[in-house]
Scaffold this motif. Structure first.
Motif, PDB file in Angstrom:
ATOM      1  N   ASP A 130       0.850  -1.179   0.000  1.00  0.00           N
ATOM      2  CA  ASP A 130       0.000   0.000   0.000  1.00  0.00           C
ATOM      3  C   ASP A 130       0.890   1.236   0.000  1.00  0.00           C
ATOM      4  OD1 ASP A 130      -2.207   1.611   0.061  1.00  0.00           O
ATOM      5  OD2 ASP A 130      -3.229   0.449   1.625  1.00  0.00           O
ATOM      6  N   PHE A 131       0.297   2.419  -0.164  1.00  0.00           N
ATOM      7  CA  PHE A 131       1.078   3.656  -0.225  1.00  0.00           C
ATOM      8  C   PHE A 131       1.892   3.846   1.053  1.00  0.00           C
ATOM      9  CE2 PHE A 131      -1.076   4.935  -4.021  1.00  0.00           C
ATOM     10  CZ  PHE A 131      -0.242   5.891  -4.582  1.00  0.00           C
ATOM     11  N   GLN A 132       3.153   4.236   0.850  1.00  0.00           N
ATOM     12  CA  GLN A 132       4.085   4.419   1.955  1.00  0.00           C
ATOM     13  C   GLN A 132       4.525   5.882   2.013  1.00  0.00           C
ATOM     14  OE1 GLN A 132       5.130   1.594   3.890  1.00  0.00           O
ATOM     15  NE2 GLN A 132       3.488   0.601   2.715  1.00  0.00           N
ATOM     16  N   ASP A 133       4.652   6.371   3.273  1.00  0.00           N
ATOM     17  CA  ASP A 133       5.200   7.712   3.450  1.00  0.00           C
ATOM     18  C   ASP A 133       6.699   7.729   3.231  1.00  0.00           C
ATOM     19  OD1 ASP A 133       2.710   8.858   4.038  1.00  0.00           O
ATOM     20  OD2 ASP A 133       2.823   8.144   6.111  1.00  0.00           O
ATOM     21  N   ARG A 134       7.334   6.607   3.536  1.00  0.00           N
ATOM     22  CA  ARG A 134       8.767   6.476   3.284  1.00  0.00           C
ATOM     23  C   ARG A 134       9.051   5.023   2.925  1.00  0.00           C
ATOM     24  NH1 ARG A 134      11.709   4.642   7.827  1.00  0.00           N
ATOM     25  NH2 ARG A 134      10.401   4.240   9.660  1.00  0.00           N
ATOM     26  N   ILE A 135      10.067   4.849   2.125  1.00  0.00           N
ATOM     27  CA  ILE A 135      10.410   3.511   1.626  1.00  0.00           C
ATOM     28  C   ILE A 135      11.277   2.808   2.654  1.00  0.00           C
ATOM     29  CG2 ILE A 135      11.446   2.208  -0.249  1.00  0.00           C
ATOM     30  CD1 ILE A 135       8.946   3.762  -1.031  1.00  0.00           C
ATOM     31  N   VAL A 136      10.794   1.654   3.138  1.00  0.00           N
ATOM     32  CA  VAL A 136      11.543   0.840   4.098  1.00  0.00           C
ATOM     33  C   VAL A 136      12.110  -0.362   3.322  1.00  0.00           C
ATOM     34  CG1 VAL A 136      11.490  -0.404   6.271  1.00  0.00           C
ATOM     35  CG2 VAL A 136       9.987   1.569   5.934  1.00  0.00           C
ATOM     36  N   LEU A 137      13.372  -0.255   2.932  1.00  0.00           N
ATOM     37  CA  LEU A 137      13.974  -1.297   2.112  1.00  0.00           C
ATOM     38  C   LEU A 137      14.099  -2.617   2.857  1.00  0.00           C
ATOM     39  CD1 LEU A 137      16.790   0.698   0.269  1.00  0.00           C
ATOM     40  CD2 LEU A 137      14.542   0.037  -0.594  1.00  0.00           C
ATOM     41  N   ARG A 138      14.286  -2.544   4.183  1.00  0.00           N
ATOM     42  CA  ARG A 138      14.432  -3.783   4.943  1.00  0.00           C
ATOM     43  C   ARG A 138      13.160  -4.612   4.876  1.00  0.00           C
ATOM     44  NH1 ARG A 138      17.347  -7.879   5.679  1.00  0.00           N
ATOM     45  NH2 ARG A 138      16.623  -9.131   7.432  1.00  0.00           N
ATOM     46  N   ARG A 139      12.017  -3.976   4.871  1.00  0.00           N
ATOM     47  CA  ARG A 139      10.751  -4.713   4.771  1.00  0.00           C
ATOM     48  C   ARG A 139      10.622  -5.360   3.400  1.00  0.00           C
ATOM     49  NH1 ARG A 139       5.915  -0.934   6.130  1.00  0.00           N
ATOM     50  NH2 ARG A 139       7.160  -0.779   8.031  1.00  0.00           N
ATOM     51  N   ILE A 140      11.043  -4.652   2.378  1.00  0.00           N
ATOM     52  CA  ILE A 140      10.990  -5.239   1.030  1.00  0.00           C
ATOM     53  C   ILE A 140      11.966  -6.405   0.919  1.00  0.00           C
ATOM     54  CG2 ILE A 140      11.288  -4.738  -1.420  1.00  0.00           C
ATOM     55  CD1 ILE A 140      10.703  -1.802  -0.759  1.00  0.00           C
ATOM     56  N   GLN A 141      13.139  -6.253   1.482  1.00  0.00           N
ATOM     57  CA  GLN A 141      14.138  -7.323   1.423  1.00  0.00           C
ATOM     58  C   GLN A 141      13.651  -8.566   2.142  1.00  0.00           C
ATOM     59  OE1 GLN A 141      18.037  -6.130   2.679  1.00  0.00           O
ATOM     60  NE2 GLN A 141      18.858  -8.212   2.675  1.00  0.00           N
ATOM     61  N   THR A 142      12.932  -8.396   3.236  1.00  0.00           N
ATOM     62  CA  THR A 142      12.400  -9.552   3.968  1.00  0.00           C
ATOM     63  C   THR A 142      11.433 -10.344   3.088  1.00  0.00           C
ATOM     64  OG1 THR A 142      12.630  -8.367   6.057  1.00  0.00           O
ATOM     65  CG2 THR A 142      11.169 -10.280   6.027  1.00  0.00           C
ATOM     66  N   VAL A 143      10.594  -9.618   2.344  1.00  0.00           N
ATOM     67  CA  VAL A 143       9.658 -10.297   1.437  1.00  0.00           C
ATOM     68  C   VAL A 143      10.427 -11.050   0.347  1.00  0.00           C
ATOM     69  CG1 VAL A 143       7.828  -9.938  -0.251  1.00  0.00           C
ATOM     70  CG2 VAL A 143       7.810  -8.657   1.895  1.00  0.00           C
ATOM     71  N   LEU A 144      11.419 -10.436  -0.235  1.00  0.00           N
ATOM     72  CA  LEU A 144      12.182 -11.081  -1.303  1.00  0.00           C
ATOM     73  C   LEU A 144      12.972 -12.280  -0.792  1.00  0.00           C
ATOM     74  CD1 LEU A 144      13.471  -7.894  -3.174  1.00  0.00           C
ATOM     75  CD2 LEU A 144      11.615  -9.419  -3.852  1.00  0.00           C
ATOM     76  N   GLU A 145      13.444 -12.222   0.438  1.00  0.00           N
ATOM     77  CA  GLU A 145      14.170 -13.354   1.008  1.00  0.00           C
ATOM     78  C   GLU A 145      13.269 -14.584   1.132  1.00  0.00           C
ATOM     79  OE1 GLU A 145      15.663 -11.824   4.643  1.00  0.00           O
ATOM     80  OE2 GLU A 145      17.508 -10.985   3.757  1.00  0.00           O
ATOM     81  N   GLU A 146      11.998 -14.383   1.399  1.00  0.00           N
ATOM     82  CA  GLU A 146      11.072 -15.517   1.479  1.00  0.00           C
ATOM     83  C   GLU A 146      10.912 -16.186   0.121  1.00  0.00           C
ATOM     84  OE1 GLU A 146       7.490 -14.008   3.102  1.00  0.00           O
ATOM     85  OE2 GLU A 146       8.332 -13.617   5.102  1.00  0.00           O
TER      86      GLU A 146
END
Length: 625
Positions: A130-146
């Motif tokens: 969903d729309f983010q106020d700021r980009i949290v790369l660690r959260r995206i990386q966690t999804v990609l690691e799965e």
């Protein structure tokens, strides 16, 4: 645990926030509703632009467990009719397509869902934030690691940014100069411009070129199978590997072009490698993805597992029998006089003699030749056969049509009889090869011990359900112990009591190798026909492997340029080595006698032309006078 003295202060600090959560949420204002609708519109336009250009006929699939937010509901409502809604508990194991996941902070893990997916190389995945106020790369990386945990690389993450109203597209590169087989930080590959409703780069969002085509020297666990001559693997004393054969040349080519370091383990039968740490069962390894690449020569009939894929099956392997040399039944002495031509050739020759005698009979009647010898059909048939075999005949004709036809007939007869006499003369001067046993049905009438490896027994046993012949073979079949195959070849040559069933090329390889080293003229006979055939491949990977696409594309280049066939030339040359493989007796077939029959039919046509010309001239003179 916090200090008890500060516990009241902690409670006073948490209590206001807890009371705020208990209050009912205020309804959104009209401006907020409009803004929210515009945000969802931006995400939907981006998502359906991706599915429209990258789905390539795949169904858009939603997971019912994730339809619980206004974003997921809007995406589902605006999807076309070809989209599907499945359950993550039951239906996900039976569906393959273009998956659309919506990231939910409450239940942000996709591990269990991905574990139930069937391994496949054609699935695509889009994870929508969903729309983010700021980009949290660690959260995206966690999804990609799965996703990388299940070796899924065809995945992108869409992250809308509230400040710019644009959607950023992230993926990951598991191999780079600084890391191997790790997701690393997310890689920004494109940006969706909400104002222009288009991507900035307009490239392939699911491209694999930068992901797995260059592995930057990273180590891969590779298992090789020893199946000469296409794949010969030996572990040397200096802990290196000696690889020869077509399959191993292809492996070295791919290793060099994909730029990885191969950690090789040798596959042999489990009975042989219980005490050998460097030898692993390749089928089991690939099935559980313990190894990245299996190379050498893999036969679908022997090595196929439900969770494996064969790459570029473009060759057929021949399975047949090898028996001691010269154990066939001695043919009759009259065989030397009839084997010169094939059965069809003999039939055509006999028909030609009858047809020619009939043509001569018609010509004699039409020309009213009054010679007493030409009046009977028996004489004409005898005259035709005599001229065919080159016997002297005294009865001649002075009429032009018969002379023209006889000249062409004699030329045809000369060609046929010359070929027959030359072949018969060669048989009389050069003895025929020793009689060979070359049919499986004849093998059952011998006292030879029928042997082969365990997998050969399973193959014959499966064929026994549909054939009585195979059923009889299975009853007499003995499984070879795990010994060197050279020992089996030596026993077949010296003791002459074995018949071995295995790959044709493997039989030739060991037979020629023994003959060249022992300098011994004794040899084996390999059946000329294949009993069974099966597709083969130089590579076997587990289903859904990220290396399938680069290996398949490189192998395709090898096949299309003819490099792979050139590597395989030595193996093909071995197959036609005349001191190992028995050749059937060469006979003159109809195609090789084509020229003689052209002469015959040309003579028939020419003689008929002369015949009609003479009749026309005769009629013309009779009319004139």
């Amino acid at each position: 645990m916090p200090d008890p003295r500060y516990l009241p202060l902690v409670c006073l600090w948490i209590l206001p926030a807890y009371l705020q959560l208990l209050k009912p949420s205020a309804p959104l204002s009209a401006a907020n509703v409009t803004a929210r609708r515009l945000e969802i519109d931006v995400i939907c336009e981006c998502v359906f632009n991706i599915t429209g250009s990258h789905a390539a006929g795949r169904n858009l699939i939603f997971v019912s467990d994730q339809i619980r937010t206004d974003l997921s509901t809007s995406l589902l409502r605006r999807a076309d009719r070809s989209s599907k809604i499945i359950s993550s508990a039951t239906d996900i194991t039976r569906n393959v397509g273009f998956f659309l996941f919506v990231y939910d902070a409450v239940d942000a893990s996709f591990v269990e869902m991905l574990a139930r997916l069937p391994p496949n190389d054609v699935m695509r995945f889009v994870v929508v934030f969903d729309f983010q106020d700021r980009i949290v790369l660690r959260r995206i990386q966690t999804v990609l690691e799965e996703f990388w945990l299940h070796r899924i690389i065809d995945v992108i993450v869409l992250v809308p940014f509230r400040v710019s109203k644009n959607v950023r597209v992230y993926t990951y590169h598991p191999y780079s100069p600084t890391r191997c087989a790790e997701t690393g930080p997310p890689v920004l590959i494109d940006v969706w411009n909400a104002a222009n409703k288009a991507f900035l780069n307009r490239g392939d969002l699911f491209g694999r070129t930068k992901k797995v085509f260059n592995l930057y020297g990273c180590p891969l666990k590779c298992v090789g199978i020893h199946r000469p001559p296409e794949s010969t693997i030996r572990h040397l004393a200096d802990n290196t590997w000696y690889l020869t054969g077509t399959g191993n040349k292809a492996f070295r080519f791919i290793e060099r072009h994909m730029n990885f370091t191969a950690n090789i383990a040798l596959y042999q039968k489990s009975e042989q490698n219980k005490n050998q740490k460097t030898q692993i069962n390749s089928s089991t390894s690939t099935y559980h993805s313990y190894f990245d690449i299996a190379f050498g020569k893999f036969i679908r009939m022997l090595d196929f597992k439900p969770n494996t894929d064969f790459i570029a099956e473009n060759q057929m392997d021949c399975f047949t029998w090898a028996v001691p040399h010269g154990i066939g039944q001695q043919p009759s002495i009259w065989t030397n006089y009839v084997i010169e031509f094939s059965a069809l050739s003999w039939l055509i020759i006999a028909i030609s003699i009858i047809v020619v005698s009939l043509v001569i009979r018609i010509i004699v009647q039409r020309l009213r030749i009054r010679h007493p010898d030409w009046s009977t059909y028996n004489f004409i048939l005898f005259w035709t056969f005599s001229t065919f075999i080159g016997a002297t005949v005294k009865v001649k004709s002075k009429r032009s049509p018969l002379r023209v036809f006889a000249a062409q007939w004699l030329l045809y007869s000369l060609v046929i009889t010359a070929g027959y006499q030359a072949y018969l003369g060669s048989l009389m001067t050069v003895p025929r090869t020793e009689p060979e046993l070359d049919r499986q049905i004849d093998l059952l009438n011998t006292s030879l011990n029928l042997v082969g490896r365990r997998e050969m027994f399973h193959v014959l046993n499966e064929s026994a359900t549909n054939s009585l012949e195979f059923e009889r073979l299975v009853r007499r079949f003995f499984i070879l112990p795990p010994i060197d195959f050279k020992t089996v070849i030596n026993r077949m040559i010296y003791q002459r009591d074995l018949a071995v069933f295995t790959s044709k090329r493997e039989l030739i390889y060991y037979a020629q190798r023994r003959r060249s080293r022992a300098n011994d003229e004794r040899k084996i006979h390999v059946f000329s026909d294949c009993v069974l055939r099966s597709y083969t491949s130089a590579f076997m990977l587990f289903k859904g492997s990220p290396f399938q696409h680069p290996i398949r594309s490189l192998l395709t280049r090898l096949f299309e340029t003819g490099i792979y066939q050139n590597w395989d030339t030595d193996n093909v040359r071995d197959e036609i080595y005349h001191n190992i493989i028995f050749f059937k007796e060469t006979v003159l077939i109809l195609r090789e006698l084509y020229g003689a029959f052209i002469v015959l039919f040309a003579g028939l046509g020419l003689s008929f032309m002369v015949f009609f010309a003479e009749m026309f001239v005769n009629i013309f003179y009779q009319t004139k006078h």
